[in-house]
Design a protein around this motif. Structure first.
Motif, PDB file in Angstrom:
ATOM      1  N   PHE A 121      -5.305  30.575  -6.332  1.00 55.83           N
ATOM      2  CA  PHE A 121      -6.017  30.558  -5.057  1.00 55.83           C
ATOM      3  C   PHE A 121      -5.305  31.431  -4.027  1.00 55.83           C
ATOM      4  CE2 PHE A 121      -7.176  28.650  -0.914  1.00 55.83           C
ATOM      5  CZ  PHE A 121      -8.530  28.917  -0.950  1.00 55.83           C
ATOM      6  N   LYS A 122      -3.978  31.445  -4.030  1.00 56.47           N
ATOM      7  CA  LYS A 122      -3.237  32.313  -3.115  1.00 56.47           C
ATOM      8  C   LYS A 122      -3.570  33.775  -3.366  1.00 56.47           C
ATOM      9  CE  LYS A 122       0.900  29.622  -2.099  1.00 56.47           C
ATOM     10  NZ  LYS A 122       2.371  29.600  -2.143  1.00 56.47           N
ATOM     11  N   ILE A 178     -14.203  30.475  -1.698  1.00 53.74           N
ATOM     12  CA  ILE A 178     -14.882  29.233  -1.303  1.00 53.74           C
ATOM     13  C   ILE A 178     -14.857  28.226  -2.450  1.00 53.74           C
ATOM     14  CG2 ILE A 178     -17.109  28.236  -0.620  1.00 53.74           C
ATOM     15  CD1 ILE A 178     -15.730  29.775   1.628  1.00 53.74           C
ATOM     16  N   LEU A 179     -15.132  28.674  -3.650  1.00 53.18           N
ATOM     17  CA  LEU A 179     -15.083  27.791  -4.817  1.00 53.18           C
ATOM     18  C   LEU A 179     -13.672  27.223  -4.992  1.00 53.18           C
ATOM     19  CD1 LEU A 179     -16.568  26.632  -7.287  1.00 53.18           C
ATOM     20  CD2 LEU A 179     -15.875  28.677  -8.532  1.00 53.18           C
ATOM     21  N   GLY A 180     -12.671  28.076  -4.870  1.00 52.04           N
ATOM     22  CA  GLY A 180     -11.285  27.618  -4.984  1.00 52.04           C
ATOM     23  C   GLY A 180     -10.924  26.590  -3.932  1.00 52.04           C
ATOM     24  N   ALA A 181     -11.399  26.788  -2.719  1.00 51.76           N
ATOM     25  CA  ALA A 181     -11.132  25.828  -1.648  1.00 51.76           C
ATOM     26  C   ALA A 181     -11.718  24.457  -1.988  1.00 51.76           C
ATOM     27  CB  ALA A 181     -11.700  26.335  -0.326  1.00 51.76           C
ATOM     28  N   PHE A 182     -12.938  24.449  -2.496  1.00 46.49           N
ATOM     29  CA  PHE A 182     -13.557  23.175  -2.860  1.00 46.49           C
ATOM     30  C   PHE A 182     -12.867  22.528  -4.055  1.00 46.49           C
ATOM     31  CE2 PHE A 182     -17.004  24.457  -0.073  1.00 46.49           C
ATOM     32  CZ  PHE A 182     -17.384  23.239   0.471  1.00 46.49           C
ATOM     33  N   LEU A 183     -12.398  23.348  -4.993  1.00 43.72           N
ATOM     34  CA  LEU A 183     -11.704  22.792  -6.159  1.00 43.72           C
ATOM     35  C   LEU A 183     -10.328  22.227  -5.804  1.00 43.72           C
ATOM     36  CD1 LEU A 183     -12.592  25.427  -8.901  1.00 43.72           C
ATOM     37  CD2 LEU A 183     -13.491  23.103  -8.680  1.00 43.72           C
ATOM     38  N   PHE A 185      -9.606  20.890  -2.812  1.00 41.36           N
ATOM     39  CA  PHE A 185      -9.783  19.893  -1.753  1.00 41.36           C
ATOM     40  C   PHE A 185      -9.149  18.544  -2.113  1.00 41.36           C
ATOM     41  CE2 PHE A 185     -12.834  16.581  -0.062  1.00 41.36           C
ATOM     42  CZ  PHE A 185     -12.344  16.578   1.227  1.00 41.36           C
ATOM     43  N   ARG A 186      -9.501  17.992  -3.231  1.00 37.97           N
ATOM     44  CA  ARG A 186      -8.962  16.686  -3.638  1.00 37.97           C
ATOM     45  C   ARG A 186      -7.528  16.756  -4.159  1.00 37.97           C
ATOM     46  NH1 ARG A 186     -12.577  12.539  -3.238  1.00 37.97           N
ATOM     47  NH2 ARG A 186     -14.773  13.095  -3.400  1.00 37.97           N
ATOM     48  N   PRO A 187      -7.200  17.692  -5.048  1.00 40.31           N
ATOM     49  CA  PRO A 187      -5.822  17.726  -5.560  1.00 40.31           C
ATOM     50  C   PRO A 187      -4.761  17.933  -4.472  1.00 40.31           C
ATOM     51  CG  PRO A 187      -7.223  19.075  -6.941  1.00 40.31           C
ATOM     52  CD  PRO A 187      -8.046  18.651  -5.760  1.00 40.31           C
ATOM     53  N   LEU A 188      -5.087  18.711  -3.435  1.00 38.40           N
ATOM     54  CA  LEU A 188      -4.126  18.927  -2.352  1.00 38.40           C
ATOM     55  C   LEU A 188      -4.244  17.881  -1.252  1.00 38.40           C
ATOM     56  CD1 LEU A 188      -4.091  22.820  -1.984  1.00 38.40           C
ATOM     57  CD2 LEU A 188      -2.456  21.336  -3.149  1.00 38.40           C
ATOM     58  N   GLN A 189      -5.167  16.958  -1.414  1.00 44.22           N
ATOM     59  CA  GLN A 189      -5.391  15.863  -0.471  1.00 44.22           C
ATOM     60  C   GLN A 189      -5.626  16.375   0.953  1.00 44.22           C
ATOM     61  OE1 GLN A 189      -1.979  13.324  -1.090  1.00 44.22           O
ATOM     62  NE2 GLN A 189      -2.792  12.559  -3.022  1.00 44.22           N
ATOM     63  N   TRP A 190      -6.473  17.408   1.055  1.00 45.36           N
ATOM     64  CA  TRP A 190      -6.844  17.926   2.355  1.00 45.36           C
ATOM     65  C   TRP A 190      -7.817  16.972   3.008  1.00 45.36           C
ATOM     66  CZ3 TRP A 190      -8.315  23.551   0.588  1.00 45.36           C
ATOM     67  CH2 TRP A 190      -7.152  24.327   0.483  1.00 45.36           C
ATOM     68  N   LYS A 191      -7.757  16.918   4.324  1.00 45.21           N
ATOM     69  CA  LYS A 191      -8.784  16.214   5.082  1.00 45.21           C
ATOM     70  C   LYS A 191     -10.024  17.106   5.086  1.00 45.21           C
ATOM     71  CE  LYS A 191      -5.462  14.173   8.232  1.00 45.21           C
ATOM     72  NZ  LYS A 191      -4.989  14.125   9.622  1.00 45.21           N
ATOM     73  N   LEU A 192     -11.153  16.520   5.408  1.00 42.36           N
ATOM     74  CA  LEU A 192     -12.388  17.297   5.488  1.00 42.36           C
ATOM     75  C   LEU A 192     -12.257  18.396   6.539  1.00 42.36           C
ATOM     76  CD1 LEU A 192     -15.217  17.661   4.377  1.00 42.36           C
ATOM     77  CD2 LEU A 192     -16.035  16.053   6.096  1.00 42.36           C
ATOM     78  N   SER A 193     -11.570  18.103   7.640  1.00 45.76           N
ATOM     79  CA  SER A 193     -11.381  19.116   8.690  1.00 45.76           C
ATOM     80  C   SER A 193     -10.556  20.298   8.177  1.00 45.76           C
ATOM     81  CB  SER A 193     -10.723  18.495   9.918  1.00 45.76           C
ATOM     82  OG  SER A 193      -9.448  17.972   9.594  1.00 45.76           O
ATOM     83  N   THR A 194      -9.577  20.032   7.321  1.00 51.88           N
ATOM     84  CA  THR A 194      -8.777  21.108   6.745  1.00 51.88           C
ATOM     85  C   THR A 194      -9.637  21.980   5.846  1.00 51.88           C
ATOM     86  OG1 THR A 194      -6.795  19.733   6.820  1.00 51.88           O
ATOM     87  CG2 THR A 194      -6.732  21.653   5.367  1.00 51.88           C
ATOM     88  N   MET A 233     -12.810  22.470   6.118  1.00 52.10           N
ATOM     89  CA  MET A 233     -13.695  23.249   6.984  1.00 52.10           C
ATOM     90  C   MET A 233     -12.948  24.422   7.620  1.00 52.10           C
ATOM     91  SD  MET A 233     -16.689  22.072   6.698  1.00 52.10           S
ATOM     92  CE  MET A 233     -16.363  21.657   5.014  1.00 52.10           C
ATOM     93  N   ILE A 234     -11.688  24.219   8.003  1.00 50.65           N
ATOM     94  CA  ILE A 234     -10.873  25.306   8.565  1.00 50.65           C
ATOM     95  C   ILE A 234     -10.651  26.382   7.512  1.00 50.65           C
ATOM     96  CG2 ILE A 234      -8.555  25.920   9.379  1.00 50.65           C
ATOM     97  CD1 ILE A 234      -8.552  23.168  10.831  1.00 50.65           C
ATOM     98  N   VAL A 235     -10.322  25.957   6.291  1.00 49.74           N
ATOM     99  CA  VAL A 235     -10.083  26.899   5.201  1.00 49.74           C
ATOM    100  C   VAL A 235     -11.351  27.711   4.926  1.00 49.74           C
ATOM    101  CG1 VAL A 235      -9.587  27.067   2.731  1.00 49.74           C
ATOM    102  CG2 VAL A 235      -8.209  25.571   4.167  1.00 49.74           C
ATOM    103  N   CYS A 236     -12.498  27.053   4.881  1.00 50.44           N
ATOM    104  CA  CYS A 236     -13.760  27.755   4.620  1.00 50.44           C
ATOM    105  C   CYS A 236     -14.145  28.660   5.792  1.00 50.44           C
ATOM    106  CB  CYS A 236     -14.868  26.762   4.320  1.00 50.44           C
ATOM    107  SG  CYS A 236     -14.682  25.966   2.714  1.00 50.44           S
ATOM    108  N   ALA A 237     -13.979  28.175   7.011  1.00 51.86           N
ATOM    109  CA  ALA A 237     -14.320  28.987   8.187  1.00 51.86           C
ATOM    110  C   ALA A 237     -13.405  30.204   8.302  1.00 51.86           C
ATOM    111  CB  ALA A 237     -14.236  28.145   9.452  1.00 51.86           C
TER     112      ALA A 237
END
Length: 94
Positions: free
Chosen positions: A10-11, A56-61, A63-72, A74-78
């Motif tokens: 992802f990086k 975008i796909l990587g960010a969604f994949l 999301f759970r393993p990195l325990q991001w909040k929903l706001s995080t 959204m920031i990553v996608c934006a």
């Protein structure tokens, strides 16, 4: 695949997506609209589109393993639509 490998991929996608966006904005678009040379926009635009979808796909994949909040998430996608956004995400959230 381990979480470490997923984050590393992802990086790379993030960095490449950011570079492709900058090349598209700063080189390809001026070539198209100032010098009437649209070929580079077609090539760089396609590469950027593929990298954008991968980002975008990587960010969604992740999301759970990195325990991001929903706001995080959204920031990553934006950040993907800002010229330097992917570099910020790569430094701050990964």
């Amino acid at each position: 695949m381990t979480l470490e490998n997923q984050v590393r991929i992802f990086k790379w996608v993030s960095i490449l997506e950011g570079i492709s966006f900058l090349v598209l904005l700063l080189i390809a678009m001026p070539l198209k609209y100032i010098w009437d040379l649209p070929q580079m926009v077609q090539v760089i635009g396609m590469a950027h589109g593929i990298l954008f979808v991968g980002y975008i796909l990587g960010a969604f994949l992740l999301f759970r393993p990195l325990q991001w909040k929903l706001s995080t998430l959204m920031i990553v996608c934006a950040s993907s639509v800002l010229p330097l956004g992917p570099f910020y995400v790569e430094r701050k959230y990964l």
